[in-house]
Design a protein around this motif. Structure first.
Motif, PDB file in Angstrom:
ATOM      1  N   ILE A 292       0.915  -1.056  -0.064  1.00 39.67           N
ATOM      2  CA  ILE A 292       0.011  -0.044  -0.082  1.00 39.67           C
ATOM      3  C   ILE A 292       0.862   1.285  -0.093  1.00 39.67           C
ATOM      4  O   ILE A 292       0.752   2.186  -0.737  1.00 39.67           O
ATOM      5  CB  ILE A 292      -1.015   0.042   1.283  1.00 39.67           C
ATOM      6  CG1 ILE A 292      -2.254  -1.031   0.914  1.00 39.67           C
ATOM      7  CG2 ILE A 292      -1.464   1.469   1.521  1.00 39.67           C
ATOM      8  CD1 ILE A 292      -3.127  -0.900   2.054  1.00 39.67           C
TER       9      ILE A 292
ATOM     10  N   ASP B 117      -9.768   3.750   5.087  1.00 43.12           N
ATOM     11  CA  ASP B 117     -10.719   3.450   3.817  1.00 43.12           C
ATOM     12  C   ASP B 117     -10.425   2.013   3.248  1.00 43.12           C
ATOM     13  O   ASP B 117     -11.221   1.447   2.288  1.00 43.12           O
ATOM     14  CB  ASP B 117     -10.006   4.532   2.451  1.00 43.12           C
ATOM     15  CG  ASP B 117     -10.562   5.699   2.530  1.00 43.12           C
ATOM     16  OD1 ASP B 117     -11.634   5.991   3.331  1.00 43.12           O
ATOM     17  OD2 ASP B 117     -10.295   6.713   1.887  1.00 43.12           O
ATOM     18  N   ASP B 118      -9.302   1.514   3.573  1.00 46.09           N
ATOM     19  CA  ASP B 118      -9.074   0.153   3.218  1.00 46.09           C
ATOM     20  C   ASP B 118      -8.901  -0.792   4.575  1.00 46.09           C
ATOM     21  O   ASP B 118      -8.505  -0.519   5.485  1.00 46.09           O
ATOM     22  CB  ASP B 118      -8.100  -0.001   2.215  1.00 46.09           C
ATOM     23  CG  ASP B 118      -6.741   0.108   2.808  1.00 46.09           C
ATOM     24  OD1 ASP B 118      -6.060  -0.713   3.365  1.00 46.09           O
ATOM     25  OD2 ASP B 118      -6.165   1.304   2.849  1.00 46.09           O
TER      26      ASP B 118
ATOM     27  N   THR C 287      -5.196  -1.040   5.990  1.00 41.26           N
ATOM     28  CA  THR C 287      -4.922  -0.083   6.950  1.00 41.26           C
ATOM     29  C   THR C 287      -5.818  -0.120   8.268  1.00 41.26           C
ATOM     30  O   THR C 287      -5.256   0.139   9.375  1.00 41.26           O
ATOM     31  CB  THR C 287      -5.269   1.359   6.097  1.00 41.26           C
ATOM     32  OG1 THR C 287      -4.508   1.314   5.081  1.00 41.26           O
ATOM     33  CG2 THR C 287      -4.601   2.451   7.127  1.00 41.26           C
ATOM     34  N   CYS C 288      -7.119  -0.772   8.178  1.00 38.00           N
ATOM     35  CA  CYS C 288      -7.834  -0.728   9.174  1.00 38.00           C
ATOM     36  C   CYS C 288      -7.363  -1.739  10.195  1.00 38.00           C
ATOM     37  O   CYS C 288      -7.252  -1.768  11.674  1.00 38.00           O
ATOM     38  CB  CYS C 288      -9.247  -1.298   8.772  1.00 38.00           C
ATOM     39  SG  CYS C 288     -10.327   0.113   8.130  1.00 38.00           S
TER      40      CYS C 288
END
Ligand SMILES: O=C(O)CCC(=O)C(=O)O
Ligand SMILES: [Fe+2]
Length: 199
Positions: free
Chosen positions: A36, A69-70, A73-74
């Motif tokens: 990412i 958002d993704d 990352t969460c």
């Protein structure tokens, strides 16, 4: 799931004020975050919104603030949320939220020696830095160097993938040595002020 790690970090913060952890998170997560970080197209010069020229002399990195958002990352933010809760439960730090950004240092970029928070500034209390670089050689530079309060060098950390550093933001001056190639990381801070009220 990360309770053992939370407890290790907590103990180290009490005893030493900092910790360096290799192979910190699930390897798959570190790989996904690394991917990412390389795909982000919206990196912006750090510190551009205030006193930009001064900041640009001191730090050369480009940043992109994390958001939810993704899913990948969460997962990272759920690790940090767990750490926040653990630190609050065990050390009563009163951490209110965590802010974090991906950072890209391109060749020749650095960050001069600094503190992440001034003493008693009542904002940033605990710093995390999480590295995302495969195959980092000593000759690639870009080490994080941490000093104690007497400015004696106490740690020099290679920004290798899945290495995490956690330290008390008000206590340890630190700097990023010149990087000789692209260097990716996530820097973050647990804060004790209310979100949205900070400057
Ligand atoms: O990337 C690092 O090793 C440290 C970055 C840093 O000190 C910061 O963003 O405040
Ligand atoms: Fe810093």
């Amino acid at each position: 799931m990360y309770d053992k790690l939370y407890s290790k970090i907590t103990d180290a913060l009490v005893e030493d004020g900092y910790i360096v952890i290799e192979n910190a998170l699930e390897p798959a997560l570190s790989q996904e975050l690394s991917q990412i970080s390389k795909n982000i197209t919206k990196y912006k010069n750090a510190g551009i919104s205030h006193k930009s020229t001064l900041d640009r002399n001191r730090r050369k990195d480009k940043i992109y603030w994390l958001n939810e958002d993704d899913a990948v990352t969460c997962k990272y933010l759920s690790f940090t949320k767990g750490l926040q809760n653990y630190l609050n439960r065990h050390l009563y730090l009163g951490l209110k939220y965590y802010e974090s950004h991906f950072a890209l240092y391109e060749a020749n970029d650095f960050y001069e020696k600094h503190l992440d928070a001034f003493k008693n500034s009542k904002n940033r209390v605990v710093t995390t830095v999480y590295y995302l670089n495969e195959d980092w050689e000593n000759s690639d530079g870009g080490e994080l160097v941490i000093y104690d309060k007497n400015d004696i060098q106490i740690q020099k950390i290679t920004p290798h993938i899945n290495t995490m550093v956690v330290f008390l933001s008000e206590v340890f001056p630190h700097e990023v040595f010149i990087s000789n190639k692209e260097r990716y990381s996530i820097a973050g801070w647990f804060r004790v002020d209310e979100k949205g009220l900070s400057v």
